[in-house]
Structure formats: structure tokens, C-alpha cells
Design a protein around this motif. Sequence first.
Motif, mmCIF file in Angstrom:
data_model
loop_
_atom_site.group_PDB
_atom_site.id
_atom_site.type_symbol
_atom_site.label_atom_id
_atom_site.label_comp_id
_atom_site.label_asym_id
_atom_site.label_seq_id
_atom_site.Cartn_x
_atom_site.Cartn_y
_atom_site.Cartn_z
ATOM 1 N N UNK A 243 27.792 81.106 -80.750
ATOM 2 C CA UNK A 243 26.775 82.245 -80.976
ATOM 3 C C UNK A 243 25.992 82.075 -79.571
ATOM 4 N N UNK A 244 25.855 83.283 -78.946
ATOM 5 C CA UNK A 244 25.318 83.261 -77.538
ATOM 6 C C UNK A 244 24.756 84.599 -77.356
ATOM 7 N N UNK A 245 23.643 84.765 -76.517
ATOM 8 C CA UNK A 245 23.362 85.972 -76.005
ATOM 9 C C UNK A 245 23.826 85.975 -74.554
ATOM 10 N N UNK A 246 23.529 87.229 -73.548
ATOM 11 C CA UNK A 246 23.891 87.176 -72.384
ATOM 12 C C UNK A 246 22.869 86.789 -71.372
ATOM 13 N N UNK A 247 22.757 85.545 -71.509
ATOM 14 C CA UNK A 247 21.993 84.779 -70.336
ATOM 15 C C UNK A 247 22.674 84.384 -68.979
ATOM 16 N N UNK A 248 22.234 83.677 -68.260
ATOM 17 C CA UNK A 248 22.680 83.323 -66.681
ATOM 18 C C UNK A 248 24.115 82.807 -66.874
ATOM 19 N N UNK A 249 24.528 82.417 -68.208
ATOM 20 C CA UNK A 249 25.606 81.461 -68.176
ATOM 21 C C UNK A 249 26.577 82.500 -68.973
ATOM 22 N N UNK A 250 26.228 83.581 -69.296
ATOM 23 C CA UNK A 250 27.176 84.550 -70.108
ATOM 24 C C UNK A 250 27.034 85.675 -69.757
ATOM 25 N N UNK A 251 27.951 86.035 -68.360
ATOM 26 C CA UNK A 251 27.921 87.311 -67.796
ATOM 27 C C UNK A 251 29.366 87.967 -67.969
ATOM 28 N N UNK A 252 29.946 87.707 -69.073
ATOM 29 C CA UNK A 252 31.447 88.143 -69.240
ATOM 30 C C UNK A 252 31.623 89.470 -70.004
ATOM 31 N N UNK A 253 32.644 90.269 -69.700
ATOM 32 C CA UNK A 253 32.977 91.569 -70.208
ATOM 33 C C UNK A 253 33.386 91.291 -71.697
ATOM 34 N N UNK A 254 33.536 92.250 -72.290
ATOM 35 C CA UNK A 254 34.109 92.394 -73.801
ATOM 36 C C UNK A 254 35.429 93.222 -73.713
ATOM 37 N N UNK A 255 36.437 92.492 -74.475
ATOM 38 C CA UNK A 255 37.558 93.231 -74.696
ATOM 39 C C UNK A 255 37.645 93.808 -76.041
ATOM 40 N N UNK A 256 36.404 94.055 -76.542
ATOM 41 C CA UNK A 256 36.640 94.810 -77.818
ATOM 42 C C UNK A 256 35.236 95.772 -77.866
ATOM 43 N N UNK A 257 35.222 96.766 -78.704
ATOM 44 C CA UNK A 257 34.258 97.780 -78.823
ATOM 45 C C UNK A 257 32.879 96.752 -79.048
ATOM 46 N N UNK A 258 32.097 97.041 -78.146
ATOM 47 C CA UNK A 258 30.742 96.057 -78.208
ATOM 48 C C UNK A 258 29.437 96.957 -78.377
ATOM 49 N N UNK A 259 28.719 96.646 -79.470
ATOM 50 C CA UNK A 259 27.618 97.589 -79.855
ATOM 51 C C UNK A 259 26.311 97.044 -79.094
ATOM 52 N N UNK A 260 26.402 96.039 -78.432
ATOM 53 C CA UNK A 260 25.147 95.649 -77.767
ATOM 54 C C UNK A 260 24.188 94.950 -78.193
ATOM 55 N N UNK A 261 24.588 94.497 -79.496
ATOM 56 C CA UNK A 261 23.678 93.555 -80.558
ATOM 57 C C UNK A 261 23.967 92.044 -80.095
ATOM 58 N N UNK A 262 23.017 91.309 -79.806
ATOM 59 C CA UNK A 262 22.752 89.824 -79.576
ATOM 60 C C UNK A 262 21.781 89.209 -80.431
ATOM 61 N N UNK A 263 22.029 87.922 -80.804
ATOM 62 C CA UNK A 263 23.282 87.164 -80.325
ATOM 63 C C UNK A 263 24.434 87.640 -81.215
ATOM 64 N N UNK A 264 25.641 87.100 -80.776
ATOM 65 C CA UNK A 264 26.827 87.421 -81.285
ATOM 66 C C UNK A 264 27.731 86.389 -80.910
ATOM 67 N N UNK A 265 28.676 86.134 -81.824
ATOM 68 C CA UNK A 265 29.850 85.170 -81.751
ATOM 69 C C UNK A 265 31.284 85.587 -81.339
ATOM 70 N N UNK A 266 31.868 85.231 -80.440
ATOM 71 C CA UNK A 266 33.207 85.709 -80.196
ATOM 72 C C UNK A 266 33.805 84.810 -79.130
ATOM 73 N N UNK A 267 35.076 84.645 -78.735
ATOM 74 C CA UNK A 267 35.795 83.736 -77.636
ATOM 75 C C UNK A 267 35.324 84.356 -76.293
ATOM 76 N N UNK A 268 35.089 83.745 -75.308
ATOM 77 C CA UNK A 268 34.793 84.002 -74.084
ATOM 78 C C UNK A 268 34.964 83.070 -73.253
ATOM 79 N N UNK A 269 35.096 83.657 -71.716
ATOM 80 C CA UNK A 269 35.400 82.816 -70.815
ATOM 81 C C UNK A 269 34.322 82.629 -69.680
ATOM 82 N N UNK A 270 33.961 81.353 -69.121
ATOM 83 C CA UNK A 270 33.025 81.087 -68.121
ATOM 84 C C UNK A 270 33.818 80.913 -66.923
ATOM 85 N N UNK A 271 33.443 81.875 -66.007
ATOM 86 C CA UNK A 271 34.287 81.756 -64.482
ATOM 87 C C UNK A 271 33.340 80.483 -63.886
#
Length: 351
Positions: free
Chosen positions: A302-330
Motif C-alpha cells: 500500500x503506497x502513495x505517490x511520494x518521492x519513492x513512487x514515481x511509477x506509471x500504471x499499466x491499468x486504468x488508474x482512478x487517481x485514488x491514494x493510497x492504493x495497492x498494486x505491484x510496482x517497480x522502483x527504478x
Amino acid sequence: MQNRYTAILIALTAAALFGATTPIAKALLGPMPPFMVAGLFYLGSGIGLGAVLLGRRIMRAKSAGVRPRELAWLVGAIAFGGVAGPALLMLGLTSTPAATSALLLNLEGVLTALIAWIVFRENVDVSVFLGMVAIVAGGAVLAWQPGGTQTSGGALLIALACLFWAIDNNLTRKISTADATVIACAKGLVAGATNLGIALAMGAHPPAPHVALAAMATGFGGYGVSLVLFVIALRHLGTARTGAYFSVAPVSGVALSLAIWPQAPGLAFWCAAALMALGVWLHVRERHEHEHTHERLEHTHRHTHDEHHRHEHDFPYSGDEPHTHAHVHLPITHTHAHFPDIHHRHSHKRG
């Protein structure tokens, strides 16, 4: 920084809930066999959290489950902390004075920190180390009684139980991004069934239904909810710091005991409370900041789009935060205050 203070409050709440189980058990349960008490506590934890998971499934709430490659860590945590640890504690309690037992249980926080620092290379600053010393000293003052610290086989069993719980804490750190309720539910069900099985095999008889329900309700709060909060704190604070905050649990137990059986707190209580407050303050004032590099990391939490979560979404994203999904940190290199949470488990150069 707000998340950090929230995590500290979560860790202290976990400690308070766990510490409260001892006086409540004394008030409600009476002379039940130790393995029966442990079994009902853990079973209440597992069943209660299972009901929570069922409710969330009905509500279709999304969470991060334990991934297949993390199952070995979960099995290890359950084996050490849910099965072996409680069994050794119950065996040790049968031949160890209460004061000695309480004193020995402070070893869990120390051993947890040592394993985190030495084996998993978790960073330790001077203020964190001194804070741990102060918290453990407070626990020792609270538990110490003249003539009550003799060594026995039972004491060694309790010390070994603390070592197994310390291993459990560090293994749980490896899966702390997963749903904390799932982790705690699994531990509760396995530990509950194991301890009840041991109790029945030793000839114990189940208590009256109302006593069993009281024990299970106590276990749900003191073992179940407490463990969920502990795992969440691990996620944000790291193992050693969370273990240190959890070590203040005895103060909660003594305070509740004084409320149930009113009497003026003795000098030892106030000295212990002061030492533990000093330890918590030393941890809270810690500021660890340096340039560090994040390696590529993929996980789910579960996360919000802070400085460590600047990823794109490969699914329809409603903009709600916080949310849970698999994501990659570059990979990224930057400088800011941080702690050994799930995103900052990097090595440190020793000068």
C-alpha cells in the motif's frame, strides 16, 4: 517524517496491547495449564484476523498477499515464533520465578537488534544503540527482585525462546511488504493449533466456554492486532527500532495491573518508566541522512505517490491514494533523512 512518527505510534500501540495480555490473563483465566492459555490466545488471534480477512474479501478490498518466493520466510517465522518460541516459554515458565521470567523476556529486544545489525546489516546509530540500552535497562529494573535471578534450566529455555522470537522478527522483516493481517492470521492459526494439541496431549481439559471466549478475545487484541501493528511498524522503521519500541510492553502490563489491583506504584516502576521514556526519546530524535542509491526493486504494498513512487500504471488508474498494486522502483541516487524501512535497506560504508 510524518509517516515515521505514525509508525512509532503504531509500534508503541503494538507493545501496549501485548503488554496488557498478562494482567488480563491473570484476571480472567485462572489456573489454566500454560499450553492451553497460549493455544487459546493464538487461536483467538488467528480466528479473529481470519474474520477480518473474510470481511475484507466480501468488501473486495485489495491487499498485498505473500508471494510464492516469500513463503519460505513465512514458514520460518511461524516455525520459530509461532511454534518453537511459545512452547519453550511455556516449558520454561513451569520452573522459573516470575521476576526472573520477566527479566529474561527483555532479551528478545536485544537479540532482535543484534541479529538485525550483525546478520542483516541494518544500520545502527549511536542514539539508537543508547536508546536500546535505556529501554532494556528499564525492563530489567521493572522485573528485578532481590534473590530472584538465579539461573536454571527453565531460564535457559526462556532465553532460547527469546532467541527464536528474535529470529522470527527478522524473518518477518523479509515479508513485511505483504498483508500484515495475513501474516498474523497464519501465525495465530498454526501456533494456536500446535499449543492446544500439546495441552490436550498432556491431559489438559478445555475450560468452560465463557473462559475460552475470554481467552480468545484477549489473544485477538494482545497477540493478533498487536502483531499486525508490529508488522506494519517493521515496514516503516526496520527490525531493530521496532523491536526496541516493542520492548516497552512491560510498562503497559504493570500499569494495567495497577489499575486492576490498585496500589501506589513503587520506585522501580517510575525508574523503569523514566529509562524507557529516555530510550524512546533517543530513538525519536535520531536523524540518519546521507547520499544513498536505490537499486531496482519490484514489490507490492500500500503506497502513495511520494518521492519513492514515481511509477506509471499499466491499468486504468482512478487517481485514488493510497492504493495497492505491484510496482517497480527504478535505480535512483539522492539524499534525504531515512530509516531502514522497506525502501532503505542499503549497505553503509564503514569509515
